[in-house]
Motif scaffolding. Structure first.
Motif, PDB file in Angstrom:
ATOM      1  N   GLY A 252       0.820  -1.197   0.000  1.00 10.29           N
ATOM      2  CA  GLY A 252       0.000   0.000   0.000  1.00 10.29           C
ATOM      3  C   GLY A 252       0.859   1.254   0.000  1.00 10.29           C
ATOM      4  O   GLY A 252       2.047   1.220   0.322  1.00 10.29           O
ATOM      5  N   LYS A 253       0.238   2.336  -0.361  1.00 13.74           N
ATOM      6  CA  LYS A 253       0.888   3.652  -0.336  1.00 13.74           C
ATOM      7  C   LYS A 253      -0.186   4.659   0.051  1.00 13.74           C
ATOM      8  O   LYS A 253      -0.505   5.598  -0.684  1.00 13.74           O
ATOM      9  CB  LYS A 253       1.485   3.959  -1.714  1.00 13.74           C
ATOM     10  N   ALA A 254      -0.783   4.464   1.213  1.00 15.29           N
ATOM     11  CA  ALA A 254      -2.018   5.145   1.576  1.00 15.29           C
ATOM     12  C   ALA A 254      -1.869   6.664   1.610  1.00 15.29           C
ATOM     13  O   ALA A 254      -1.084   7.195   2.407  1.00 15.29           O
ATOM     14  CB  ALA A 254      -2.506   4.640   2.929  1.00 15.29           C
ATOM     15  N   PRO A 255      -2.644   7.361   0.785  1.00 19.16           N
ATOM     16  CA  PRO A 255      -2.640   8.820   0.838  1.00 19.16           C
ATOM     17  C   PRO A 255      -3.636   9.330   1.882  1.00 19.16           C
ATOM     18  O   PRO A 255      -4.701   8.749   2.084  1.00 19.16           O
ATOM     19  CB  PRO A 255      -3.085   9.216  -0.571  1.00 19.16           C
ATOM     20  N   ALA A 256      -3.280  10.428   2.539  1.00 19.50           N
ATOM     21  CA  ALA A 256      -4.202  11.147   3.412  1.00 19.50           C
ATOM     22  C   ALA A 256      -4.416  12.519   2.791  1.00 19.50           C
ATOM     23  O   ALA A 256      -3.463  13.297   2.661  1.00 19.50           O
ATOM     24  CB  ALA A 256      -3.632  11.267   4.815  1.00 19.50           C
ATOM     25  N   LEU A 257      -5.651  12.819   2.405  1.00 22.49           N
ATOM     26  CA  LEU A 257      -5.980  14.082   1.746  1.00 22.49           C
ATOM     27  C   LEU A 257      -6.490  15.057   2.809  1.00 22.49           C
ATOM     28  O   LEU A 257      -7.507  14.788   3.464  1.00 22.49           O
ATOM     29  CB  LEU A 257      -7.038  13.866   0.674  1.00 22.49           C
ATOM     30  N   VAL A 284      -1.419  -0.475   5.506  1.00 25.24           N
ATOM     31  CA  VAL A 284      -2.413   0.594   5.441  1.00 25.24           C
ATOM     32  C   VAL A 284      -1.930   1.872   6.114  1.00 25.24           C
ATOM     33  O   VAL A 284      -2.694   2.830   6.264  1.00 25.24           O
ATOM     34  CB  VAL A 284      -3.757   0.149   6.065  1.00 25.24           C
ATOM     35  N   ALA A 285      -0.672   1.932   6.526  1.00 28.93           N
ATOM     36  CA  ALA A 285      -0.149   3.137   7.184  1.00 28.93           C
ATOM     37  C   ALA A 285      -0.256   4.346   6.256  1.00 28.93           C
ATOM     38  O   ALA A 285      -0.076   4.244   5.042  1.00 28.93           O
ATOM     39  CB  ALA A 285       1.309   2.931   7.582  1.00 28.93           C
ATOM     40  N   ALA A 286      -0.546   5.493   6.845  1.00 29.77           N
ATOM     41  CA  ALA A 286      -0.549   6.734   6.070  1.00 29.77           C
ATOM     42  C   ALA A 286       0.865   7.012   5.581  1.00 29.77           C
ATOM     43  O   ALA A 286       1.774   7.205   6.379  1.00 29.77           O
ATOM     44  CB  ALA A 286      -1.053   7.891   6.930  1.00 29.77           C
ATOM     45  N   ALA A 287       1.050   7.018   4.263  1.00 32.70           N
ATOM     46  CA  ALA A 287       2.390   7.131   3.686  1.00 32.70           C
ATOM     47  C   ALA A 287       2.595   8.419   2.906  1.00 32.70           C
ATOM     48  O   ALA A 287       3.729   8.783   2.616  1.00 32.70           O
ATOM     49  CB  ALA A 287       2.645   5.929   2.769  1.00 32.70           C
ATOM     50  N   ARG A 288       1.482   9.101   2.551  1.00 35.31           N
ATOM     51  CA  ARG A 288       1.571  10.349   1.780  1.00 35.31           C
ATOM     52  C   ARG A 288       0.586  11.336   2.381  1.00 35.31           C
ATOM     53  O   ARG A 288      -0.614  11.046   2.451  1.00 35.31           O
ATOM     54  CB  ARG A 288       1.207  10.105   0.316  1.00 35.31           C
ATOM     55  N   PHE A 289       1.065  12.481   2.795  1.00 36.48           N
ATOM     56  CA  PHE A 289       0.197  13.555   3.251  1.00 36.48           C
ATOM     57  C   PHE A 289       0.007  14.511   2.076  1.00 36.48           C
ATOM     58  O   PHE A 289       0.961  15.185   1.654  1.00 36.48           O
ATOM     59  CB  PHE A 289       0.806  14.298   4.435  1.00 36.48           C
ATOM     60  N   ILE A 383       8.503   6.850   7.394  1.00 38.92           N
ATOM     61  CA  ILE A 383       8.931   7.867   6.435  1.00 38.92           C
ATOM     62  C   ILE A 383       7.709   8.281   5.622  1.00 38.92           C
ATOM     63  O   ILE A 383       7.095   7.447   4.956  1.00 38.92           O
ATOM     64  CB  ILE A 383      10.024   7.331   5.490  1.00 38.92           C
ATOM     65  N   VAL A 384       7.344   9.555   5.665  1.00 41.41           N
ATOM     66  CA  VAL A 384       6.125  10.041   5.022  1.00 41.41           C
ATOM     67  C   VAL A 384       6.441  11.258   4.168  1.00 41.41           C
ATOM     68  O   VAL A 384       7.185  12.155   4.587  1.00 41.41           O
ATOM     69  CB  VAL A 384       5.051  10.403   6.066  1.00 41.41           C
TER      70      VAL A 384
END
Length: 477
Positions: A252-257, A284-289, A383-384
């Motif tokens: 996964g590469k979960a984005p947070a918008l 499922v970790a938040a990886a992109r803010f 790392i995010v």
């Protein structure tokens, strides 16, 4: 003090074949115990036993027995909860609170599928007068379950419980990093008085031979694999010659918008937890803010302060807020990624190794180049990246710009926008104003290269069931 040794479990007996290998505590590099490494021959033995039990006993046709076994399994894990959690902390490096949560999640999963075991029903259809079609749901056969190291209890039980509920027999393979935890769970199963010998079998692994044999053998009908997308592709290719059914939960590469009207205090709180749970070593970790331009600096300042305040330390220390990585190899890998993030983007907060063991403090970096491998690849650590957008369409475009689609989150106080964006983002799970809410009742799974099929919930049974059509008509009997 004699260190524990994890054996294989085949046909209801502990098997000590194979060379010994060490299990190492990633927090201090000490040897915790040893495990017997398996082989293709042991996989054949385990799969033969699972096949025999599936075809020669009533297991697949006894839903009440299967429910009872799962209740007994849940009770055994509950009785051993503290032992299991201590082993997770020692072998995996995560916080004890995370280990307790993982253990309780596995117990919940077993009880949930114990209930579903007695609810599996087929259907009937009268096609024309006197012509009857019966559609029977039955066990798919022998299931091979390949378990990762990052949540070795929950990610085992979320496949094993539905497989048993459906009536399958099983061959398990734990990760080489967590054999002692796995052996403790197998001891809980072995203690279940209603479980017939040979329904559940397990073979340890030191390299890749056991996993390859599970995927290749014609004695196994279904594969349930959790791991990286690259390995998932290899599993799929290896299963093709025998046309196995394959369920995959992959990377996964979960984005947070984060939209301009978001409650930033809540967003920072949720995303600190969502990004750094298990040291970011969760698919499922938040990886992109992905943050609106107008609040980008404010959000960056807040999340940097929150990340910098996280206390990294041993999982057994109540003061620790993030545990260790799984091993030193991954520490070295992530240090190289941090160096690249400084070259290709802008480091906002640079992670550093700390203390003895595989510890790494969190990293944040700014980047807007969607073609960068730092954006495209799963980094699997604390790392995010921070990216910016100017309008809703760009936010969705960015969220969907990778090959992954496992999970995402949307932060906004506009309910209509939250639902609209959630529908537009291609991911199996979307959280609104939260991140990483998981339960036995709610299906998870991925779009794109994040996998095939679903785990948890009623759909978690589907990979382990077949539909049989039985036709009859009046006058033929």
């Amino acid at each position: 003090m004699t260190l524990p040794t994890a054996s294989h479990y085949i046909g209801g007996a502990w098997v000590t074949d194979g060379p010994l290998a060490d299990s190492v505590n990633p927090a201090d590099d000490t040897v915790l115990g040893q495990f017997h490494a398996g082989s293709a021959a042991l996989v054949d033995q385990a799969a033969t036993e699972a096949r025999r039990v599936f075809t020669a006993t009533d297991w697949a046709h006894a839903p009440r027995v299967r429910a009872q076994v799962l209740f007994e399994f849940a009770d055994a894990m509950a009785a051993a909860r503290d032992d299991i959690a201590d082993l997770i902390v020692a072998e995996n490096g995560k916080l004890r609170s995370e280990a307790i949560g993982e253990t309780m999640g596995a117990i919940s999963e077993a009880r949930y599928y114990a209930g579903l075991a007695r609810t599996i029903r087929g259907t009937m259809q009268e096609i024309t007068p006197g012509q009857m079609s019966l559609f029977h749901r039955e066990a798919a056969g022998v299931a091979g379950i390949i378990v990762p190291w990052n949540a070795p209890v929950t990610l085992l039980v979320r496949s094993l419980a539905p497989a048993l509920a459906a009536g399958c027999t099983c061959v398990l393979k734990p990760a080489r990093q967590t054999p002692l935890v796995h052996a403790r769970i197998m001891a809980c199963l072995a203690a279940c008085p209603s479980l017939p010998a040979g329904v559940v079998n397990s073979v340890n692994e030191a390299d890749i031979a056991v996993g390859q044999a599970i995927v290749a053998t014609p004695l196994i009908d279904v594969i349930s694999f959790t791991g990286s997308s690259a390995t998932g592709k290899a599993v799929m290719a290896g299963a093709a010659p025998t046309l196995k059914r394959v369920g995959l939960e992959l990377g996964g590469k979960a984005p947070a918008l984060i939209f301009s009207d978001a409650d930033l205090d809540a967003a920072v709180r949720e995303l600190t937890h969502g990004a750094l749970t298990m040291a970011g070593q969760i698919c499922v970790a938040a990886a992109r803010f992905i943050v609106h331009d107008s609040i980008a600096q404010d959000f960056t300042d807040r999340i940097k302060a929150a990340f910098a305040a996280v206390r990294v330390g041993p999982g057994r220390d109540p003061a620790s807020q993030m545990g260790s990585l799984i091993d030193r190899d991954n520490l070295i890998r992530l240090e190289h990624i941090i160096a690249r993030a400084g070259d290709e983007g802008e480091l906002v907060l640079k992670g550093q190794p700390t203390g003895k063991g595989a510890f790494l403090t969190p990293t944040l970096f700014r980047i807007n180049d969607l073609t960068s491998s730092l954006v495209q690849d799963e980094l699997f650590g604390p790392i995010v990246s921070i990216e910016t957008f100017s309008d809703e369409a760009e936010a969705v475009t960015r969220a969907n710009a990778t090959a992954y689609g496992l999970a995402a989150s949307v932060f906004t106080t506009d309910h209509a926008r939250a639902l609209r964006v959630s529908r537009a983002v291609r991911a199996g799970t979307i959280w609104i104003n939260s991140h990483m809410r998981l339960s036995a009742e709610a299906e998870t799974g991925g779009f794109g290269q994040s996998g095939l099929g679903r785990l948890h919930g009623p759909e978690g049974l589907y990979d382990f069931l077949e539909t049989k059509h039985i036709y009859t008509e009046q006058g033929l009997i």
